[in-house]
Design a protein around this motif. Structure first.
Motif, short mmCIF file in Angstrom:
data_model
loop_
_atom_site.label_atom_id
_atom_site.label_comp_id
_atom_site.label_asym_id
_atom_site.label_seq_id
_atom_site.Cartn_x
_atom_site.Cartn_y
_atom_site.Cartn_z
N LEU A 1 -1.41 -4.11 -5.82
CA LEU A 1 -0.64 -3.56 -4.70
C LEU A 1 -1.48 -3.33 -3.44
O LEU A 1 -0.94 -3.04 -2.38
N PHE A 2 -2.80 -3.47 -3.57
CA PHE A 2 -3.67 -3.34 -2.40
C PHE A 2 -4.07 -4.72 -1.86
O PHE A 2 -4.94 -4.83 -1.01
N TYR B 1 2.84 -9.32 -7.16
CA TYR B 1 2.12 -8.09 -6.84
C TYR B 1 2.34 -7.14 -8.02
O TYR B 1 3.45 -6.63 -8.22
N LEU B 2 1.29 -6.93 -8.80
CA LEU B 2 1.43 -6.15 -10.02
C LEU B 2 1.10 -4.67 -9.80
O LEU B 2 0.17 -4.32 -9.07
N ASP B 3 1.90 -3.83 -10.47
CA ASP B 3 1.68 -2.38 -10.44
C ASP B 3 0.68 -1.98 -11.52
O ASP B 3 0.74 -2.49 -12.64
N GLU B 4 -0.20 -1.08 -11.19
CA GLU B 4 -1.20 -0.61 -12.14
C GLU B 4 -0.68 0.52 -13.01
O GLU B 4 0.13 1.33 -12.60
N GLY B 5 -1.21 0.53 -14.23
CA GLY B 5 -1.12 1.68 -15.12
C GLY B 5 0.24 2.28 -15.35
O GLY B 5 0.36 3.48 -15.57
N ILE C 1 4.29 4.48 -5.82
CA ILE C 1 3.03 4.52 -5.08
C ILE C 1 3.30 4.56 -3.58
O ILE C 1 2.74 5.38 -2.84
N LEU C 2 4.16 3.68 -3.14
CA LEU C 2 4.46 3.63 -1.71
C LEU C 2 5.13 4.92 -1.25
O LEU C 2 4.86 5.42 -0.14
N LYS C 3 6.00 5.48 -2.11
CA LYS C 3 6.66 6.73 -1.76
C LYS C 3 5.64 7.87 -1.64
O LYS C 3 5.69 8.68 -0.71
N ALA C 4 4.69 7.90 -2.57
CA ALA C 4 3.66 8.94 -2.54
C ALA C 4 2.81 8.81 -1.28
O ALA C 4 2.48 9.82 -0.63
#
Length: 436
Positions: A335-336, A404-408, A415-418
């Motif tokens: 995602l980065f 685009y893979l999400d981690e963990g 993540i984007l919301k946070a």
């Protein structure tokens, strides 16, 4: 001094003063002549090709590879597929050795003049290994049959020497075999073929099958179907159909007793099972689709026939290797925006023995026929992801599907919301501080 070497040396000395002209004659090149021919091509076209060795034969001869590309011949370029041709694996099957020299020069000499070649070279990085068995070639002599020179210096058949998926292969790995194995680990090859002689056909995986399946089969040579059987058959036809005689049934007898081959193609095991072959190793272990091309009934024809062989195989050599430009490709990121190497890339419904994987740049390639496919990407520590893709039926329109893979186990949306919440909190804090 060889007369051919002398001619090449003179040409190399004066190439800065003269326009490039074809230099590869229709004659057999021994190791010294082959080396200087490749060196001269590299010197004549320095912006388009590079020469390197992948290792040495048992007798210490270099296994030369000429790499050609209109982009960057010296290094991989993201988005540009890597392809390869290997010749002269059996030392006495010499015609492929000379066809690959001719093909290399054709790509270089016609670049900028032939639109088809120019387009292909601009979009591809092509590796050409004219001889995998230079020691065997030095022992061989012209003749359509026989085995003199077939094996390497230690007496091993290099096309029976690779680790086999279906059964244990206890032959000791030879220097030439190890060089190939190391080579294909370092390059992300998408498509490949190795050239042989003594038959006229395009042979596709699998070459072998399990001992249990051999026992179950009533036929002594059962069809061994690979998960990508449809595209492998297509690849075989892409070579046999442009060839003037390979696709003609009666032309593929080659004086043998087994009969001809419909369309000039065959499944390897259906012809005869082989353990330890190179094409299965490439396909199963590295995800590189490879065929074995038998390009003439005569293993080592007289030099006077080489030009005719070239005219027969010229179009097929290009049409086959262009097939790297069909199907789907893409890059797998986190995602980065960082590349994710070694991710599993699966076409759902195709259970390959080992999954195709992304390279160091997160890239993957899957050569596919037209249709709708579901691509799944998996990597430990990330949530798996699938996308549906429509593959169209023409070259150079490879579908680009990035992931685009999400981690963990944390979703990308979370993540984007946070991140958004943190940013808003910071903005609010600064605004509140200024009000105070």
């Amino acid at each position: 001094m060889h007369l051919h070497y002398l001619a090449l040396s003179i040409m190399a000395a004066f190439m800065t003063c003269a326009s490039a002209v074809p230099i590869i004659d229709f004659e057999y090149h021994d190791y010294v002549e082959l080396t200087y021919a490749l060196e001269t091509l590299q010197q004549m076209y320095p912006e388009m090709c590079d020469l390197y060795s992948i290792g040495q034969s048992v007798d210490g001869r270099e296994l030369w590879v000429l790499v050609i590309s209109g982009a960057n011949p010296e290094h991989h370029t993201v988005g540009v597929p890597e392809v390869k041709y290997v010749g002269n694996m059996h030392g006495n099957e010499a015609v492929g050795r000379e066809m690959l020299l001719q093909f290399a020069e054709e790509l270089l000499f016609m670049y900028g003049f032939d639109d088809d070649i120019t387009r292909f070279v601009d979009r591809t990085r092509i590796h050409i290994l004219p001889t995998m068995n230079p020691d065997g070639f030095e022992d061989a002599a012209p003749g359509c049959t026989g085995v003199m020179g077939r094996y390497n210096r230690n007496g091993y058949d290099l096309n029976r020497n690779f680790p086999d998926y279906f059964e244990e292969n206890d032959t000791p790995i030879q220097a030439e075999t190890q060089a190939i194995m190391d080579w294909i680990e370092t390059e992300s090859f998408v498509l490949s073929a190795n050239l042989h002689g003594g038959a006229l056909l395009a042979n596709y995986p699998y070459d072998n099958l399990s001992p249990e399946d051999k026992k179950k089969a009533n036929d002594t040579s059962p069809y061994s179907k690979a998960p990508d059987d449809d595209i492998l058959r297509h690849l075989a036809l892409s070579y046999s159909q442009p060839h003037p005689t390979m696709h003609v049934f009666n032309e593929t007898f080659c004086g043998g007793s087994e009969g001809g081959f419909k369309d000039g193609i065959t499944n390897g095991a259906d012809w005869y099972p082989v353990a330890g072959c190179m094409q299965d190793y490439n396909y199963i272990n590295l995800g590189c689709l490879e065929l074995t091309l038998e390009i003439g009934c005569c293993k080592y024809p007289e030099e006077e026939h080489l030009e005719a062989y070239w005219m027969e195989n010229r179009k097929s050599l290009l049409e086959y290797i262009k097939q790297a430009h069909r199907g789907v490709t893409g890059i797998v990121y986190d995602l980065f925006g960082r590349y994710i190497p070694n991710a599993k890339v699966t076409v759902v419904g195709r259970d390959n023995p080992y999954p195709f994987r992304t390279n160091a740049n997160g890239e993957y390639w899957r050569i596919l026929l037209p249709g709708i496919y579901t691509i799944m990407v998996e990597k430990e520590g990330y949530l798996s992801q699938t996308q549906e893709v429509l593959v169209k039926n023409y070259l150079y329109n490879v579908e680009q599907v990035d992931f685009y893979l999400d981690e963990g186990g944390t979703s990308g949306a979370s993540i984007l919301k946070a991140i958004f919440q943190i940013q808003m909190l910071l903005v609010f804090s600064i605004f509140a501080w200024r009000l105070c």
